[in-house]
Design a protein around this motif. Structure first.
Motif, PDB file in Angstrom:
ATOM      1  N   ASP A 100       0.914  -1.214   0.082  1.00 38.98           N
ATOM      2  CA  ASP A 100      -0.079   0.216   0.048  1.00 38.98           C
ATOM      3  C   ASP A 100       1.032   1.343  -0.026  1.00 38.98           C
ATOM      4  OD1 ASP A 100      -1.625   1.979   0.434  1.00 38.98           O
ATOM      5  OD2 ASP A 100      -2.242   1.445   2.408  1.00 38.98           O
ATOM      6  N   PRO A 101       0.917   2.061  -1.303  1.00 42.31           N
ATOM      7  CA  PRO A 101       2.039   3.104  -1.223  1.00 42.31           C
ATOM      8  C   PRO A 101       1.598   4.345  -0.104  1.00 42.31           C
ATOM      9  CG  PRO A 101       0.117   3.225  -2.901  1.00 42.31           C
ATOM     10  CD  PRO A 101       0.377   1.704  -2.242  1.00 42.31           C
ATOM     11  N   GLY A 102       0.429   4.240   0.340  1.00 44.91           N
ATOM     12  CA  GLY A 102       0.240   5.152   1.372  1.00 44.91           C
ATOM     13  C   GLY A 102       0.419   4.831   2.548  1.00 44.91           C
ATOM     14  N   ALA A 103       0.950   3.684   3.058  1.00 43.74           N
ATOM     15  CA  ALA A 103       1.101   2.919   4.473  1.00 43.74           C
ATOM     16  C   ALA A 103       2.215   3.984   5.104  1.00 43.74           C
ATOM     17  CB  ALA A 103       1.268   1.727   4.459  1.00 43.74           C
ATOM     18  N   SER A 104       3.306   4.061   4.497  1.00 44.40           N
ATOM     19  CA  SER A 104       4.488   4.914   4.846  1.00 44.40           C
ATOM     20  C   SER A 104       5.367   5.183   3.847  1.00 44.40           C
ATOM     21  CB  SER A 104       5.155   3.505   5.881  1.00 44.40           C
ATOM     22  OG  SER A 104       5.976   2.858   5.070  1.00 44.40           O
ATOM     23  N   PRO A 105       6.369   5.925   4.024  1.00 38.82           N
ATOM     24  CA  PRO A 105       7.394   6.371   2.810  1.00 38.82           C
ATOM     25  C   PRO A 105       8.125   5.296   2.434  1.00 38.82           C
ATOM     26  CG  PRO A 105       7.595   8.122   4.778  1.00 38.82           C
ATOM     27  CD  PRO A 105       6.407   7.004   5.186  1.00 38.82           C
ATOM     28  N   LEU A 106       8.495   4.417   3.242  1.00 42.17           N
ATOM     29  CA  LEU A 106       9.194   3.165   2.912  1.00 42.17           C
ATOM     30  C   LEU A 106       8.362   2.340   1.983  1.00 42.17           C
ATOM     31  CD1 LEU A 106      11.771   1.321   3.053  1.00 42.17           C
ATOM     32  CD2 LEU A 106      10.766   0.204   5.157  1.00 42.17           C
ATOM     33  N   ASP A 107       6.996   2.054   2.313  1.00 43.57           N
ATOM     34  CA  ASP A 107       6.254   1.200   1.475  1.00 43.57           C
ATOM     35  C   ASP A 107       5.914   2.034  -0.077  1.00 43.57           C
ATOM     36  OD1 ASP A 107       4.381  -0.889   2.621  1.00 43.57           O
ATOM     37  OD2 ASP A 107       5.194   0.493   4.151  1.00 43.57           O
ATOM     38  N   TYR A 108       6.030   3.391  -0.034  1.00 39.08           N
ATOM     39  CA  TYR A 108       5.766   4.066  -1.241  1.00 39.08           C
ATOM     40  C   TYR A 108       7.118   3.983  -2.068  1.00 39.08           C
ATOM     41  CZ  TYR A 108       4.853   8.205  -4.242  1.00 39.08           C
ATOM     42  OH  TYR A 108       5.007   9.043  -5.418  1.00 39.08           O
ATOM     43  N   TYR A 109       8.222   4.099  -1.234  1.00 41.93           N
ATOM     44  CA  TYR A 109       9.522   4.033  -2.096  1.00 41.93           C
ATOM     45  C   TYR A 109       9.427   2.373  -2.909  1.00 41.93           C
ATOM     46  CZ  TYR A 109      14.619   3.636  -2.905  1.00 41.93           C
ATOM     47  OH  TYR A 109      15.917   3.574  -3.703  1.00 41.93           O
ATOM     48  N   GLY A 110       9.132   1.357  -2.055  1.00 36.49           N
ATOM     49  CA  GLY A 110       9.047   0.016  -2.555  1.00 36.49           C
ATOM     50  C   GLY A 110       7.934  -0.083  -3.795  1.00 36.49           C
ATOM     51  N   PHE A 111       6.970   0.812  -3.482  1.00 40.97           N
ATOM     52  CA  PHE A 111       5.903   0.531  -4.459  1.00 40.97           C
ATOM     53  C   PHE A 111       6.312   1.234  -5.872  1.00 40.97           C
ATOM     54  CE2 PHE A 111       2.476   2.473  -6.828  1.00 40.97           C
ATOM     55  CZ  PHE A 111       1.419   1.629  -7.010  1.00 40.97           C
TER      56      PHE A 111
ATOM     57  N   SER B 275      18.225 -10.181  -4.523  1.00 40.60           N
ATOM     58  CA  SER B 275      17.262 -10.574  -3.308  1.00 40.60           C
ATOM     59  C   SER B 275      17.123  -9.140  -2.520  1.00 40.60           C
ATOM     60  CB  SER B 275      18.185 -11.327  -2.427  1.00 40.60           C
ATOM     61  OG  SER B 275      17.699 -11.570  -0.960  1.00 40.60           O
ATOM     62  N   LEU B 276      18.074  -8.408  -2.597  1.00 44.68           N
ATOM     63  CA  LEU B 276      18.189  -6.934  -2.130  1.00 44.68           C
ATOM     64  C   LEU B 276      17.183  -6.197  -2.804  1.00 44.68           C
ATOM     65  CD1 LEU B 276      19.227  -5.020   0.069  1.00 44.68           C
ATOM     66  CD2 LEU B 276      20.708  -4.130  -1.861  1.00 44.68           C
ATOM     67  N   VAL B 277      16.995  -6.280  -3.989  1.00 48.03           N
ATOM     68  CA  VAL B 277      16.098  -5.628  -4.649  1.00 48.03           C
ATOM     69  C   VAL B 277      14.705  -5.966  -4.295  1.00 48.03           C
ATOM     70  CG1 VAL B 277      14.895  -5.086  -6.922  1.00 48.03           C
ATOM     71  CG2 VAL B 277      17.556  -5.084  -6.755  1.00 48.03           C
ATOM     72  N   GLY B 278      14.492  -7.335  -4.383  1.00 45.10           N
ATOM     73  CA  GLY B 278      13.094  -7.585  -3.683  1.00 45.10           C
ATOM     74  C   GLY B 278      12.805  -7.409  -2.319  1.00 45.10           C
ATOM     75  N   GLN B 279      13.773  -7.466  -1.383  1.00 46.21           N
ATOM     76  CA  GLN B 279      13.499  -6.878   0.052  1.00 46.21           C
ATOM     77  C   GLN B 279      13.240  -5.459   0.144  1.00 46.21           C
ATOM     78  OE1 GLN B 279      17.584  -8.220   1.687  1.00 46.21           O
ATOM     79  NE2 GLN B 279      16.278  -9.786   2.908  1.00 46.21           N
ATOM     80  N   ILE B 280      14.028  -4.561  -0.699  1.00 48.94           N
ATOM     81  CA  ILE B 280      13.298  -3.150  -0.696  1.00 48.94           C
ATOM     82  C   ILE B 280      11.928  -2.949  -1.314  1.00 48.94           C
ATOM     83  CG2 ILE B 280      14.149  -1.069  -1.705  1.00 48.94           C
ATOM     84  CD1 ILE B 280      16.968  -1.838  -1.521  1.00 48.94           C
ATOM     85  N   GLU B 281      11.680  -3.835  -2.387  1.00 51.01           N
ATOM     86  CA  GLU B 281      10.461  -3.495  -3.018  1.00 51.01           C
ATOM     87  C   GLU B 281       9.317  -3.818  -2.154  1.00 51.01           C
ATOM     88  OE1 GLU B 281      10.158  -5.734  -6.609  1.00 51.01           O
ATOM     89  OE2 GLU B 281      11.306  -4.284  -7.708  1.00 51.01           O
ATOM     90  N   THR B 282       9.606  -4.712  -1.218  1.00 52.71           N
ATOM     91  CA  THR B 282       8.504  -5.385   0.033  1.00 52.71           C
ATOM     92  C   THR B 282       8.726  -4.608   1.412  1.00 52.71           C
ATOM     93  OG1 THR B 282      10.053  -7.458   0.313  1.00 52.71           O
ATOM     94  CG2 THR B 282       8.183  -7.455  -1.344  1.00 52.71           C
ATOM     95  N   ALA B 283       9.678  -3.324   1.412  1.00 51.38           N
ATOM     96  CA  ALA B 283       9.743  -2.821   2.635  1.00 51.38           C
ATOM     97  C   ALA B 283      10.384  -3.674   3.627  1.00 51.38           C
ATOM     98  CB  ALA B 283       8.277  -2.221   2.942  1.00 51.38           C
ATOM     99  N   ARG B 284      11.088  -4.735   3.389  1.00 51.65           N
ATOM    100  CA  ARG B 284      11.899  -5.151   4.309  1.00 51.65           C
ATOM    101  C   ARG B 284      13.274  -4.860   4.517  1.00 51.65           C
ATOM    102  NH1 ARG B 284      12.614 -10.496   2.772  1.00 51.65           N
ATOM    103  NH2 ARG B 284      11.385 -10.060   0.627  1.00 51.65           N
ATOM    104  N   LYS B 285      13.620  -3.984   3.694  1.00 57.55           N
ATOM    105  CA  LYS B 285      15.197  -3.437   3.804  1.00 57.55           C
ATOM    106  C   LYS B 285      15.063  -2.068   3.299  1.00 57.55           C
ATOM    107  CE  LYS B 285      19.659  -4.088   4.262  1.00 57.55           C
ATOM    108  NZ  LYS B 285      20.258  -4.888   5.303  1.00 57.55           N
ATOM    109  N   LEU B 286      16.021  -1.213   4.160  1.00 59.95           N
ATOM    110  CA  LEU B 286      16.011   0.245   3.836  1.00 59.95           C
ATOM    111  C   LEU B 286      16.854   0.378   2.575  1.00 59.95           C
ATOM    112  CD1 LEU B 286      16.559   1.865   7.306  1.00 59.95           C
ATOM    113  CD2 LEU B 286      14.582   2.095   5.962  1.00 59.95           C
ATOM    114  N   PRO B 287      16.435   1.142   1.581  1.00 65.64           N
ATOM    115  CA  PRO B 287      17.250   1.511   0.461  1.00 65.64           C
ATOM    116  C   PRO B 287      18.113   2.597   0.840  1.00 65.64           C
ATOM    117  CG  PRO B 287      15.472   2.735   0.397  1.00 65.64           C
ATOM    118  CD  PRO B 287      15.215   1.947   1.511  1.00 65.64           C
ATOM    119  N   THR B 288      19.509   2.650   0.370  1.00 60.33           N
ATOM    120  CA  THR B 288      20.382   3.643   0.537  1.00 60.33           C
ATOM    121  C   THR B 288      20.406   4.690  -0.377  1.00 60.33           C
ATOM    122  OG1 THR B 288      22.196   2.637  -0.646  1.00 60.33           O
ATOM    123  CG2 THR B 288      22.010   1.931   1.836  1.00 60.33           C
ATOM    124  N   GLN B 289      21.435   5.898  -0.253  1.00 58.75           N
ATOM    125  CA  GLN B 289      21.162   6.832  -1.367  1.00 58.75           C
ATOM    126  C   GLN B 289      21.894   6.233  -2.458  1.00 58.75           C
ATOM    127  OE1 GLN B 289      20.033   9.850  -0.892  1.00 58.75           O
ATOM    128  NE2 GLN B 289      20.577  10.575  -3.060  1.00 58.75           N
TER     129      GLN B 289
END
Length: 282
Positions: free
Chosen positions: A8-19, A44-58
């Motif tokens: 849900d892209p509206g759930a949090s900034p991290l979810d929006y990023y993954g979406f 695997s890292l791409v997948g974790q970020i897409e599902t909001a299970r890992k923080l992306p870096t700059q």
């Protein structure tokens, strides 16, 4: 293809990023592995970020922006993501740091977060709780990107000599931290002064505090206690802390003399130790 949870892209900034990451990747008709290969990360890292299970870096964000032609979308979003991961009581402070034109801080026993190295930040954050330490360290260091803005704030940092001598994270970590402070010696926007032990009683005995000044808005004073922060724009409090800060700067060593003290402590207290034969001690 790896199964991807629907966010849900509206759930949090991290979810929006993954979406958004998933939407742009799929628009480019790339699998997670293919995108990972392009940007030199694992699928695997791409997948974790897409599902909001890992923080992306700059760095990740910039590489993906370039690979997918997003126009810098993810690089802009990552700052919002990082800020949202801070403790709720500290998020307002991060916003103040991002908006301020001048930050005046006094710290008694540690180096301010805006000036910490990765190793020092890890040691501080991991003192009692080592859970999610990588992510929490990344979030703390992300605050320092305010100095990369087109018009970064001016930082005045008065630190007690105790912060130089309190060994946090070990000798190597402290040596790296003090060397990091010295790297700002000729930067007119990041000014570091040390309040030496020889001063005795001083205007900051009541504890650490930070003054934030803005263009067109009242100044704000921030103080911190265990697990909570207290920003206030009360004019009397701001006036009192501004006076205290003036006295602290007057009592502290000059920027040049502060650098000399930092350099001396770094060499004498945290320098490389050698045995009787002159060989480095492990």
């Amino acid at each position: 293809m790896t199964h991807i949870n629907v966010l849900d892209p509206g759930a949090s900034p991290l979810d929006y990023y993954g979406f958004e990451l998933r939407r742009h990747r799929e628009a480019a008709e790339l699998t997670q592995k293919q995108l990972g290969d392009i940007v030199n990360y694992t699928g695997s890292l791409v997948g974790q970020i897409e599902t909001a299970r890992k923080l992306p870096t700059q760095e990740f964000s910039e590489r993906v922006d370039a690979a997918l032609g997003t126009g810098g979308l993810l690089s802009r979003l990552v700052a919002l993501v990082m800020r949202s991961q801070l403790p709720a009581w500290f998020q307002q402070v991060a916003e103040l740091e991002a908006r301020a034109v001048e930050i005046c801080t006094f710290h008694t026993h540690s180096v301010h977060g805006l000036l910490q190295t990765e190793a020092y930040a890890r040691a501080v954050l991991g003192t009692l709780d080592r859970s999610d330490l990588d992510d929490r360290t990344t979030v703390r260091l992300a605050r320092q990107r305010i100095f990369e803005k087109n018009e970064p704030p001016v930082l005045w940092a008065v630190i007690s000599e105790a912060a130089l001598r309190q060994e946090i994270g070990g000798r190597e970590t402290m040596r790296g931290q003090l060397a990091h402070l010295l790297a700002f010696e000729h930067n007119p926007r990041i000014n570091i002064q040390v309040l030496p032990f020889s001063v005795g009683a001083h205007a900051g005995l009541t504890g650490s505090f930070t003054l934030f000044r803005f263009t067109g808005d009242p100044a704000i004073v921030y103080t911190e206690h265990y697990g909570s922060g207290h920003p206030t724009a009360n004019p009397d409090t701001v006036k009192d802390c501004s006076l205290r800060y003036d006295h602290l700067q007057a009592a502290a060593l000059s920027i040049r003399d502060s650098a000399e003290l930092i350099r001396r402590v770094m060499e004498e207290r945290y320098g490389e130790q050698r045995d009787a034969d002159g060989d480095p001690v492990a």
